[in-house]
Design a protein around this motif. Sequence first.
Motif, PDB file in Angstrom:
ATOM      1  N   PRO A   1     -17.781   5.535  -7.347  1.00 30.71           N
ATOM      2  CA  PRO A   1     -17.258   5.665  -5.944  1.00 30.71           C
ATOM      3  C   PRO A   1     -16.681   4.348  -5.357  1.00 30.71           C
ATOM      4  CG  PRO A   1     -19.733   5.548  -5.963  1.00 30.71           C
ATOM      5  CD  PRO A   1     -19.267   5.437  -7.338  1.00 30.71           C
ATOM      6  N   GLY A   2     -15.977   4.436  -4.209  1.00 26.48           N
ATOM      7  CA  GLY A   2     -15.408   3.267  -3.643  1.00 26.48           C
ATOM      8  C   GLY A   2     -14.152   2.537  -4.594  1.00 26.48           C
ATOM      9  N   PRO A   3     -13.449   1.717  -3.934  1.00 32.30           N
ATOM     10  CA  PRO A   3     -12.350   1.137  -4.597  1.00 32.30           C
ATOM     11  C   PRO A   3     -12.648   0.639  -6.024  1.00 32.30           C
ATOM     12  CG  PRO A   3     -12.803   0.208  -2.354  1.00 32.30           C
ATOM     13  CD  PRO A   3     -14.027   0.938  -2.692  1.00 32.30           C
ATOM     14  N   HIS A   4     -11.782   0.790  -6.684  1.00 35.02           N
ATOM     15  CA  HIS A   4     -11.744   0.574  -8.286  1.00 35.02           C
ATOM     16  C   HIS A   4     -10.245   0.150  -8.725  1.00 35.02           C
ATOM     17  CE1 HIS A   4     -11.143   4.780  -7.887  1.00 35.02           C
ATOM     18  NE2 HIS A   4     -10.434   4.650  -8.823  1.00 35.02           N
ATOM     19  N   TRP A   5     -10.299  -0.312 -10.049  1.00 31.51           N
ATOM     20  CA  TRP A   5      -8.866  -0.577 -10.615  1.00 31.51           C
ATOM     21  C   TRP A   5      -8.242   0.596 -11.314  1.00 31.51           C
ATOM     22  CZ3 TRP A   5      -7.046  -5.068  -9.203  1.00 31.51           C
ATOM     23  CH2 TRP A   5      -7.809  -6.116  -9.027  1.00 31.51           C
TER      24      TRP A   5
ATOM     25  N   ASP B   1      -8.024   2.973  -3.614  1.00 37.10           N
ATOM     26  CA  ASP B   1      -9.186   3.162  -2.792  1.00 37.10           C
ATOM     27  C   ASP B   1      -9.385   4.725  -2.369  1.00 37.10           C
ATOM     28  OD1 ASP B   1     -10.922   3.119  -0.369  1.00 37.10           O
ATOM     29  OD2 ASP B   1      -9.977   1.608   0.643  1.00 37.10           O
ATOM     30  N   PRO B   2     -10.687   5.296  -2.954  1.00 38.63           N
ATOM     31  CA  PRO B   2     -10.404   6.709  -2.458  1.00 38.63           C
ATOM     32  C   PRO B   2     -10.642   7.126  -1.198  1.00 38.63           C
ATOM     33  CG  PRO B   2     -11.726   5.981  -4.284  1.00 38.63           C
ATOM     34  CD  PRO B   2     -11.424   4.812  -3.739  1.00 38.63           C
ATOM     35  N   LEU B   3     -11.311   6.362  -0.277  1.00 39.04           N
ATOM     36  CA  LEU B   3     -11.359   6.510   0.991  1.00 39.04           C
ATOM     37  C   LEU B   3     -10.338   6.655   1.854  1.00 39.04           C
ATOM     38  CD1 LEU B   3     -13.703   6.673   3.396  1.00 39.04           C
ATOM     39  CD2 LEU B   3     -13.404   4.292   3.758  1.00 39.04           C
ATOM     40  N   THR B   4      -9.082   5.888   1.638  1.00 44.12           N
ATOM     41  CA  THR B   4      -7.855   5.970   2.250  1.00 44.12           C
ATOM     42  C   THR B   4      -7.088   6.512   1.435  1.00 44.12           C
ATOM     43  OG1 THR B   4      -7.183   3.896   1.495  1.00 44.12           O
ATOM     44  CG2 THR B   4      -8.280   3.905   3.511  1.00 44.12           C
TER      45      THR B   4
ATOM     46  N   THR C   1      -9.464  -5.110  -0.048  1.00 45.87           N
ATOM     47  CA  THR C   1     -10.606  -4.764  -0.856  1.00 45.87           C
ATOM     48  C   THR C   1     -10.481  -5.044  -2.439  1.00 45.87           C
ATOM     49  OG1 THR C   1     -11.618  -3.479   0.814  1.00 45.87           O
ATOM     50  CG2 THR C   1     -13.010  -3.434  -1.180  1.00 45.87           C
ATOM     51  N   ILE C   2     -11.105  -5.789  -3.088  1.00 53.24           N
ATOM     52  CA  ILE C   2     -10.968  -6.148  -4.452  1.00 53.24           C
ATOM     53  C   ILE C   2     -12.439  -5.728  -5.154  1.00 53.24           C
ATOM     54  CG2 ILE C   2     -10.497  -7.764  -6.191  1.00 53.24           C
ATOM     55  CD1 ILE C   2      -8.040  -7.306  -4.262  1.00 53.24           C
ATOM     56  N   PRO C   3     -12.112  -4.799  -6.152  1.00 54.70           N
ATOM     57  CA  PRO C   3     -13.466  -4.353  -6.688  1.00 54.70           C
ATOM     58  C   PRO C   3     -13.929  -5.381  -7.783  1.00 54.70           C
ATOM     59  CG  PRO C   3     -11.478  -3.023  -7.599  1.00 54.70           C
ATOM     60  CD  PRO C   3     -11.119  -3.981  -6.409  1.00 54.70           C
ATOM     61  N   PRO C   4     -14.939  -5.208  -8.478  1.00 50.96           N
ATOM     62  CA  PRO C   4     -15.629  -6.177  -9.353  1.00 50.96           C
ATOM     63  C   PRO C   4     -14.415  -5.753 -10.656  1.00 50.96           C
ATOM     64  CG  PRO C   4     -17.167  -4.656  -8.645  1.00 50.96           C
ATOM     65  CD  PRO C   4     -16.031  -4.160  -7.847  1.00 50.96           C
TER      66      PRO C   4
ATOM     67  N   ARG D   1       0.845  -1.142  -0.115  1.00 48.74           N
ATOM     68  CA  ARG D   1      -0.040   0.148  -0.081  1.00 48.74           C
ATOM     69  C   ARG D   1       0.971   1.283   0.003  1.00 48.74           C
ATOM     70  NH1 ARG D   1      -4.009   1.004   4.915  1.00 48.74           N
ATOM     71  NH2 ARG D   1      -2.048   1.891   5.599  1.00 48.74           N
ATOM     72  N   VAL D   2       0.679   2.150  -0.755  1.00 48.13           N
ATOM     73  CA  VAL D   2       1.117   3.392  -0.967  1.00 48.13           C
ATOM     74  C   VAL D   2       0.121   4.751  -1.065  1.00 48.13           C
ATOM     75  CG1 VAL D   2       3.234   2.192  -2.050  1.00 48.13           C
ATOM     76  CG2 VAL D   2       1.341   3.489  -3.576  1.00 48.13           C
ATOM     77  N   THR D   3       0.769   5.816  -0.886  1.00 48.98           N
ATOM     78  CA  THR D   3      -0.154   6.801  -0.922  1.00 48.98           C
ATOM     79  C   THR D   3      -0.518   7.232  -2.519  1.00 48.98           C
ATOM     80  OG1 THR D   3       1.480   8.559  -1.248  1.00 48.98           O
ATOM     81  CG2 THR D   3       0.746   8.126   0.784  1.00 48.98           C
ATOM     82  N   ARG D   4      -1.635   7.784  -2.782  1.00 44.65           N
ATOM     83  CA  ARG D   4      -2.155   7.982  -4.041  1.00 44.65           C
ATOM     84  C   ARG D   4      -1.222   8.636  -4.841  1.00 44.65           C
ATOM     85  NH1 ARG D   4      -4.889  11.356  -7.757  1.00 44.65           N
ATOM     86  NH2 ARG D   4      -6.479  10.357  -8.937  1.00 44.65           N
TER      87      ARG D   4
END
Length: 128
Positions: A90-94, A47-50, A80-83, A24-27
Amino acid sequence: MTTDLRTTAGCTLRDAGKDWDAIRVTRSTGLSVIEILGTRCGAVVEDPLTTSLYFFVAPGVAAAWDVDTTRPLGSGSSVTIPPDRRTQGPGPHWRMCPGEDRWLTDADALRAALADSLRPGLGMERLG
């Protein structure tokens, strides 16, 4: 015990340490790393939330990972793995969708790209 919990948004909570570990790294760092790696980059979850990006590496890499400003996620951690093919929130995405041969990023290449992305003045070199 393997975690495979589906959320209402279609995401799945998956355990690290079996098929992959994650870094995990910062955006902002992650976006630079993706640019540096280019076609050598494997799948990446944003993951936009984090405000984090997750790079997937071979299982076992997290146990010896020691790169500042990153967090290794191995056995005992979940991601968390997105579809498939969800490329925006919104939410986690690739950020980089997985392919049959493009799930993992080589750990040495990731380490080198992280070092390059954190080197002072890198952004200025690209502009100049």
